[in-house]
Design a protein around this motif. Structure first.
Motif, short mmCIF file in Angstrom:
data_model
loop_
_atom_site.label_atom_id
_atom_site.label_comp_id
_atom_site.label_asym_id
_atom_site.label_seq_id
_atom_site.Cartn_x
_atom_site.Cartn_y
_atom_site.Cartn_z
N GLU A 89 6.58 -14.10 -11.26
CA GLU A 89 5.39 -13.08 -11.44
C GLU A 89 4.44 -13.25 -10.51
O GLU A 89 3.87 -12.13 -10.12
N GLU B 79 3.50 -10.54 -8.09
CA GLU B 79 1.94 -9.44 -8.10
C GLU B 79 1.18 -9.91 -6.89
O GLU B 79 0.38 -9.01 -6.28
N ASN B 80 1.23 -11.08 -6.24
CA ASN B 80 0.36 -11.27 -5.14
C ASN B 80 0.65 -10.65 -3.86
O ASN B 80 -0.19 -10.40 -3.05
N ILE C 227 8.02 -6.14 -11.93
CA ILE C 227 6.68 -5.69 -12.15
C ILE C 227 6.69 -4.36 -11.77
O ILE C 227 7.29 -3.54 -11.27
N ASN C 228 5.45 -3.85 -12.29
CA ASN C 228 5.10 -2.19 -11.83
C ASN C 228 6.06 -1.15 -12.60
O ASN C 228 6.31 -0.31 -11.97
N LEU D 234 2.73 -7.93 -3.85
CA LEU D 234 3.09 -6.47 -4.43
C LEU D 234 4.63 -6.19 -4.10
O LEU D 234 5.03 -5.18 -3.32
#
Length: 796
Positions: free
Chosen positions: A407, A411-412, A438-439, A414
């Motif tokens: 994760e 997240e870092n 994610i997203n 994208l």
């Protein structure tokens, strides 16, 4: 060449610091009193040219407001303590009280430091008999000249009313002088001393005066009840539009309805004393500098009051200062013409210089912004790197934290989806170790019957080191169709290897085409290698645990030491990586500031302010890096029992976690002794003890919904030991846990590592201290850390 310039610059700074001087300004009265503040203003003006080579220190006896013997006795005790570490190059004693105190205690307190005095009333050489290395300026109010002005400008005046108290030393000395002058006006002028009255009585008396009366403002700082009266209140005695002439001998009274007089200026006294002090600091013996024994008063008048009382300028002494006098048309235009001529002459040069400077500034700013951006990227990567290392080192089985790690990567950078696959001996996907989306991405994980789609890529990755497809353009048609049907339009694959053996595959997927930079690919590669190492370490550890179950707890402790060492290595690596761009940035900023100092005014102020802000930020980062380095240094056996100041260690540790406490909306109260408290311990480990306890408290408070969250840090100073207490109003601790709370890897929190309190217990045991805890009445828990004082532990 740049290195040579930098070396010379640093050398000059070192010499400057070594030669820095210090001067004590010792005031008789208190800060905020206009006379005191004016002297200070003059002293600072005199030292302006010294820049940073001389430091000024200020002390205040406050003898206007405190006259008793008991207060003086307490002052002697106070300065007996304060002056133990004093080492000044000169002392400026302001007014009689400060000079008397300094001379009385010179040998005991001030070590025969050179003395420069100012503001001294009724000076005589007897005052400094047998004193060496001393000079100064007297404060000699010219009452005679001022009273003569009153008689000359107001011939009908027969009575002079002098506002003066009978309690302060200055006022008493002033009256002695006035009584001598009174004898010179035996018939023409009657002297009336208003010296034992209240404010209201003075105000009422002023209302009763007639055209035959005049007022002289002298020293009135104590009313008849002993209450302190400021100079501002003295001025307020005189009503606006007062019709009776009022004169004074001090500049701070020259406002409102006061006409003027032969005036003493506190600022002038301070300035002249400061100039003498500069000579002394630069090596001149004070005895060789003559004492100013004559009055330094100057005639000063209010233009408005001269006009009001119809006093012609011809009737006042020549060269008098007239405050508030309107300037003539010629004078105003002369300055304007002169300025226009200068501006016109320098315009072209200034424009050229400024244009060149602005261009250089813009280029430098662009360069700095680029470097700052690069530094921010590096810092962000190191932050992610450190967090992943921390997660990997927080558990024996890295699969417990792999989802959090994936994760962080997703997240870092994208990325919609990050997956981790294990491979069998035939280099085919065996199963999914971890996967994170994610997203709210609709990308789903591969089923086992779909693993064959990765086989071609596994071979490419094994041979070439990685496979990147930012838009699927380098895939065959069947593969494009497969991935686009899963809403995937960009992939990146990385190997997990130990040596030449590839045992896993990291896959990144994104719903739309994406251009990964080389820097991002390199960073992701480093993170994948960390996972590879942890994977292999996890495999070997599990293998070892199965073979050696009887020594499981010992293996856990070895793992703990390994993880703590890894954290130290990573912290060192982080500080090293940050230091390189940070030093480059520091050199660039300091060079620009140095250039600007040598070329004052050529860089806009807003830009120099930005450089100052940037320089402060760099210094703050440097301090954090230095502390991180010292924080992870393992102490030697001797270091464990060094003599340290417990209060300084606690304040130092608190500075590191203060921001985190505030970000969690927690009020922190610190109650520690103001004096030095010496204990036998290791400075860094004491910091670690407090930081771990406070972090535990923060995590406990985060679980509660109370509004007034608080953490209290206290130190109790006992006869032979000190007790550090850390309390919170969080969730408390289950009474059934007992001492298991200190066991390695035991944690009451799902996300906890179980290392914090185990380390605290280890550090406390090393210094032969004690630790215990109990739930408090606020719903939280209080930890008690007992540390023996230096002399007591040594005696044991």
């Amino acid at each position: 060449m740049r290195k040579l310039i930098l070396t010379v610059f640093i050398f000059i700074n070192i010499i400057t610091l070594a030669q820095r001087k210090s001067v004590l300004i010792f005031h008789s009265y208190h800060s905020g009193l206009e006379w005191t503040d004016n002297i200070t203003k003059g002293i600072k003006k005199a030292f302006t040219s010294a820049n940073d080579s001389i430091e000024l220190y200020f002390e205040y006896l406050d003898r206007k407001r405190n006259l008793g013997d008991e207060y003086y006795a307490q002052l002697e005790k106070l300065y007996l303590i304060k002056t133990q570490n004093w080492d000044y190059d000169a002392i400026i004693a302001c007014d009689n009280a400060a000079l008397d105190f300094t001379l009385e205690h010179r040998e005991t307190y001030f070590k025969n430091t050179p003395i420069i005095f100012c503001g001294i009333n009724n000076y005589s050489d007897d005052l400094i008999t047998n004193q060496k290395n001393i000079t100064g300026i007297i404060e000699d109010p010219d009452f005679m000249a001022t009273i003569s002005l009153i008689k000359m400008n107001h011939p009908l005046v027969t009575d002079l009313h002098i506002i003066n108290d009978n309690k302060t030393k200055t006022a008493i000395e002033n009256k002695k002088v006035l009584e001598k002058i009174e004898k010179q006006f035996p018939y023409s002028l009657n002297f009336h001393y208003w010296e034992n009255l209240s404010i209201n009585e003075i105000a009422n008396n002023l209302k009763e005066l007639t055209y035959k009366d005049a007022v002289l403002l002298s020293t009135y700082n104590k009313d008849k009840d002993g209450n302190f009266i400021s100079f501002k209140k003295n001025r307020e005695f005189i009503p606006k539009d007062y019709s009776i002439p009022v004169y004074t001998t001090w500049k701070f009274f020259l406002y409102g309805s006061v006409i003027g007089g032969k005036i003493i200026s506190g600022e002038d006294q301070g300035y002249r004393a400061g100039l003498k002090a500069l000579q002394v600091v630069h090596g001149v013996n004070a005895d060789s500098i003559p004492i100013n024994k004559s009055s330094l008063s100057e005639y000063m008048f209010s233009y408005e009051m001269l006009k009001k009382f119809n006093i012609n300028k011809r009737s006042i002494p020549k060269n008098s200062q007239i405050l508030g006098e309107p300037q003539s048309f010629y004078t105003i235009n002369k300055k304007i013409i002169f300025l226009i001529a200068i501006i016109f002459t320098a315009t072209i040069i200034i424009i050229l210089i400024l244009t060149k400077a602005i261009i250089r500034t813009l280029n430098a700013e662009k360069s700095l912004m680029a470097k700052q951006k690069d530094l921010q990227k590096r810092y962000q990567f190191e932050k992610v790197n450190a967090k992943i290392v921390s997660l990997l080192n927080s558990t024996n089985d890295f699969t417990f934290v792999i989802d959090k790690i994936l994760e962080e990567i997703a997240e870092n950078y994208l990325i919609d989806k990050v997956s981790l696959y294990s491979l069998n001996n035939q280099a085919r996907v065996e199963n999914v170790i971890g996967s994170k989306t994610i997203n709210n991405s609709s990308i789903r994980e591969l089923n086992k019957d779909e693993y064959f789609h990765l086989e071609r890529f596994i071979k490419i990755v094994n041979n070439e080191g990685l496979f990147i497809s930012p838009d699927l353009s380098n895939l065959i048609a069947e593969e494009k169709k497969f991935y686009r049907s899963r809403v995937i339009n960009a992939i990146a694959l990385f190997p997990l290897k130990i040596g030449e053996n590839m045992f896993g595959l990291a896959a990144l997927a994104h719903h739309s085409p994406i251009k990964w930079s080389d820097e991002q690919i390199n960073e992701i590669t480093i993170l994948i290698r960390l996972i590879s190492n942890a994977w292999e370490r996890n495999f070997q550890m599990n293998k070892h645990l199965k073979a050696e179950q009887k020594i499981a707890k010992a293996s856990q402790m070895v793992s703990q030491a390994s993880r703590m060492a890894s954290i130290g290595v990573m912290a060192s690596g982080i500080t090293h990586e940050i230091n390189q761009p940070l030093n480059a940035l520091r050199v660039t900023v300091d060079s620009i500031k140095f250039w600007d100092k040598r070329n004052t005014g050529q860089i806009p102020e807003i830009v120099t302010n930005k450089f100052s802000t940037l320089s402060k930020g760099i210094n703050r980062i440097d301090e954090i890096i230095k502390h991180m380095r010292s924080f992870w240094i393992a102490p030697t056996e001797n270091d464990l029992f060094e003599q340290i100041d417990l209060t300084r260690a606690i304040l130092n540790a608190y500075s590191l976690i203060e921001r985190q406490i505030k970000e969690h909306h927690i009020k922190c109260t610190i109650n520690i002794p103001p004096e030095e408290l010496l204990v036998r311990a290791n400075f860094i480990q004491v910091e670690q003890i407090l930081i771990n306890l406070v972090i535990n408290a923060i995590q406990a408070l985060d679980k509660t919904s109370i509004k007034n969250k608080s953490i209290d840090i206290s130190i109790i100073n006992h006869e032979d030991r000190a007790i550090l207490m850390v309390s919170d109003n969080g969730t408390g601790i289950d009474s059934t846990i007992g001492d298991r709370l200190y066991d390695p890897f035991y944690s009451t929190k799902k996300e906890g590592t179980g290392l914090g309190l185990a380390l605290v217990k280890t550090f406390v045991d090393r210094i032969k201290g004690n630790i215990n805890y109990q739930n408090n009445n606020n719903g939280g828990v209080t930890f008690y850390i007992t540390i023996f004082k230096a002399n007591k532990l040594q005696a044991k």
